[in-house]
Design a protein around this motif. Structure first.
Motif, PDB file in Angstrom:
ATOM      1  N   LYS A  15      -1.868  -1.021  -5.205  1.00  0.00           N
ATOM      2  CA  LYS A  15      -2.538  -0.419  -4.049  1.00  0.00           C
ATOM      3  C   LYS A  15      -3.936  -1.000  -3.866  1.00  0.00           C
ATOM      4  O   LYS A  15      -4.368  -1.248  -2.741  1.00  0.00           O
ATOM      5  CB  LYS A  15      -2.624   1.098  -4.208  1.00  0.00           C
ATOM      6  N   THR A  27       1.567   1.347  -6.562  1.00  0.00           N
ATOM      7  CA  THR A  27       0.736   2.304  -7.297  1.00  0.00           C
ATOM      8  C   THR A  27      -0.371   1.539  -8.004  1.00  0.00           C
ATOM      9  O   THR A  27      -0.242   0.349  -8.279  1.00  0.00           O
ATOM     10  CB  THR A  27       1.553   3.077  -8.348  1.00  0.00           C
ATOM     11  N   LEU A  51       0.833  -1.207   0.000  1.00  0.00           N
ATOM     12  CA  LEU A  51       0.000   0.000   0.000  1.00  0.00           C
ATOM     13  C   LEU A  51       0.868   1.259   0.000  1.00  0.00           C
ATOM     14  O   LEU A  51       0.574   2.231  -0.704  1.00  0.00           O
ATOM     15  CB  LEU A  51      -0.919  -0.009   1.219  1.00  0.00           C
TER      16      LEU A  51
END
Length: 186
Positions: free
Chosen positions: A147, A143, A139
């Motif tokens: 994420k 990206t 996280l």
């Protein structure tokens, strides 16, 4: 410009992908997730019988809570997100196996439930803590889809702990202590 090669770029081919390809992938992943969940539900019923029903109820609560949290956060469900959800499903099996081990030792059902849950907790907490640490790193450094995977994984861990540990324990404890059930098929 130091070290630049005097080479020219010649474009040989160009392809464009429309938005339907992504939608098709999501649809197929969604269908695969439902088929996988159905297989897990059937497996739990066949393998653990009565305790499998409780595990299936916990699994359904887990998935509903996960989707509710994702919806409330406004998260988008992507292919990596679906993969993260699939990773968070299996803890009810661990609990049932621990209860089954206790029953094979000759322990009474109420004691097997108590010992099964307590012995499974160390493995469940250990695996969830290490998975959460990995998800937090993903996280923080990731990206886009990475994420999204991490968010789905963290939410899945929370809902799994709630549903497969807390809710299933309440159901089993109610059956054993309130309704006096002395034995269930595991």
């Amino acid at each position: 410009r130091a070290g630049a090669l005097p080479a020219t770029l010649e474009q040989l081919e160009e392809r464009r992908v429309g938005p339907t390809l992504g939608a098709d992938s999501i649809h197929k992943a969604y269908r695969a997730a439902w088929i996988g969940a159905l297989i897990v539900l059937i497996f739990m019923l066949l393998r653990y019988k009565a305790m499998g029903v409780i595990a299936d109820v916990s699994l359904a609560i887990n998935i509903m809570a996960l989707f509710a949290l994702l919806s409330s956060l406004g998260a988008t469900l992507t292919l990596p997100g679906i993969a993260a959800i699939a990773l968070t499903v299996g803890f009810a099996v661990l609990i049932n196996e621990r209860i089954r081990e206790e029953l094979h030792k000759g322990v009474s059902f109420p004691m097997a439930v108590k010992e099964g849950y307590s012995r499974a907790m160390s493995a469940i907490l250990d695996s969830n803590i290490t998975t959460s640490a990995t998800a937090l790193v993903l996280l923080y450094f990731g990206t886009g889809p990475v994420k999204g995977f991490a968010v789905n994984l963290l939410i899945g861990i929370v809902t799994t702990l709630f549903a497969n540990v807390f809710v299933s324990k309440i159901i089993v404890d109610q059956l054993v202590h309130r309704f006096g059930i002395k034995k269930m098929s595991v």
